[in-house]
Write an enzyme that holds these catalytic residues in place. Structure first.
Site, PDB file in Angstrom:
ATOM      1  N   SER A   1     -12.749  15.765  36.972  1.00  6.49           N
ATOM      2  CA  SER A   1     -12.069  14.597  37.538  1.00  6.49           C
ATOM      3  C   SER A   1     -12.566  13.274  36.963  1.00  6.49           C
ATOM      4  O   SER A   1     -11.822  12.288  36.953  1.00  6.49           O
ATOM      5  CB  SER A   1     -12.232  14.586  39.058  1.00  6.49           C
TER       6      SER A   1
ATOM      7  N   GLY B   1     -11.707  18.864  39.625  1.00  4.32           N
ATOM      8  CA  GLY B   1     -12.264  20.014  40.326  1.00  4.32           C
ATOM      9  C   GLY B   1     -12.774  21.115  39.431  1.00  4.32           C
ATOM     10  O   GLY B   1     -13.327  22.114  39.913  1.00  4.32           O
TER      11      GLY B   1
ATOM     12  N   HIS C   1     -16.219   8.957  42.505  1.00  6.83           N
ATOM     13  CA  HIS C   1     -15.320   8.680  41.387  1.00  6.83           C
ATOM     14  C   HIS C   1     -15.196   7.187  41.108  1.00  6.83           C
ATOM     15  O   HIS C   1     -15.070   6.386  42.047  1.00  6.83           O
ATOM     16  CB  HIS C   1     -13.935   9.268  41.663  1.00  6.83           C
TER      17      HIS C   1
ATOM     18  N   ASN D   1     -19.230  19.389  39.057  1.00  2.00           N
ATOM     19  CA  ASN D   1     -18.767  20.135  40.225  1.00  2.00           C
ATOM     20  C   ASN D   1     -19.627  21.371  40.483  1.00  2.00           C
ATOM     21  O   ASN D   1     -19.753  21.805  41.636  1.00  2.00           O
ATOM     22  CB  ASN D   1     -17.302  20.538  40.056  1.00  2.00           C
TER      23      ASN D   1
ATOM     24  N   ASP E   1     -14.884   7.489  48.008  1.00  2.00           N
ATOM     25  CA  ASP E   1     -15.693   8.704  48.136  1.00  2.00           C
ATOM     26  C   ASP E   1     -17.099   8.539  47.559  1.00  2.00           C
ATOM     27  O   ASP E   1     -17.968   9.388  47.758  1.00  2.00           O
ATOM     28  CB  ASP E   1     -14.987   9.900  47.481  1.00  2.00           C
TER      29      ASP E   1
END
Length: 220
Positions: free
Chosen positions: A48, A85, A198, A114, A195
């Site tokens: 991502s 992801g 990012h 991830n 979040d």
């Protein structure tokens, strides 16, 4: 007999006239094919952070970097194969098809974040990174590894093992390790999405500029 000889002579004359043109056309076509095959291309196998998560694709750092290179007439094509992801397991599964489809001259592996966020085995992650590097190099591509970091709340031992993994793989494989491009961005909350993981739209040009300074000398 005279008529047959005359027709044959006309054919000979036409052949002599057009043969150089045909040869020239074939040569030009071959040169074009060689030029297209020789074109520099960078495949970004990422997650991502390179897939413009939460943003429109053209606002992501990869698209901005491609635009910058195009504006400067650099003949470098960027193939963005980043998927939000994705893990090193997913990247290893996707890579053979991407190499066959695009035949890139260079590959940037931007995966592992991830794996860390999901608490995956560091040993397995390193094995996947090594296998991806081997696959890309076997295809003839030059490989770069993107350094990654995770928040410290995963525990000192795991966080340290995660950070060391990328150094170990890069050194063992003798491939360039690109510094983590969020190292300074992540410290500025105004450059991060809600979040906290990012980068937002304002951060993307900064990342593109950073990656330009790191990748351009290696790709050119």
């Amino acid at each position: 007999m005279f008529i047959i000889h005359r027709r044959f002579s006309i054919r000979q004359a036409l052949l002599v006239l057009f043969l150089p043109l045909l040869l020239l056309a074939d040569q030009s076509f071959a040169q074009t094919q060689q030029s297209e095959k020789a074109k520099t291309s960078l495949l970004i196998l990422g997650d991502s952070l390179s897939a413009a998560y939460g943003l429109q694709t053209h606002n992501g750092w990869v698209s901005l970097l491609q635009k910058r290179w195009a504006d400067e007439a650099l003949q470098i094509e960027i193939i963005n194969a980043a998927i939000s992801g994705d893990t090193t397991d997913g990247g290893l599964s996707r890579l053979p098809g991407l190499l066959e489809q695009h035949s890139p001259t260079h590959v940037l592996i931007e995966l592992g974040g991830n794996d860390g966020l999901q608490g995956h085995s560091i040993t397995k992650m390193k094995k996947n990174l090594n296998n991806m590097i081997d696959l890309a190099q076997a295809s003839g591509a030059t490989v770069f590894l993107q350094d990654m970091e995770i928040p410290p709340n995963y525990g000192k031992r795991y966080t340290s093992m995660f950070a060391d993994a990328f150094d170990d793989v890069a050194q063992n494989q003798e491939v360039p390790l690109i510094p983590f491009f969020l190292e300074s961005v992540a410290l500025d909350r105004s450059l991060m999405q809600r979040d906290g993981i990012h980068p937002n739209k304002q951060a993307q040009p900064l990342i593109a500029e950073f990656m330009d300074t790191k990748l351009r000398p290696l790709v050119e």
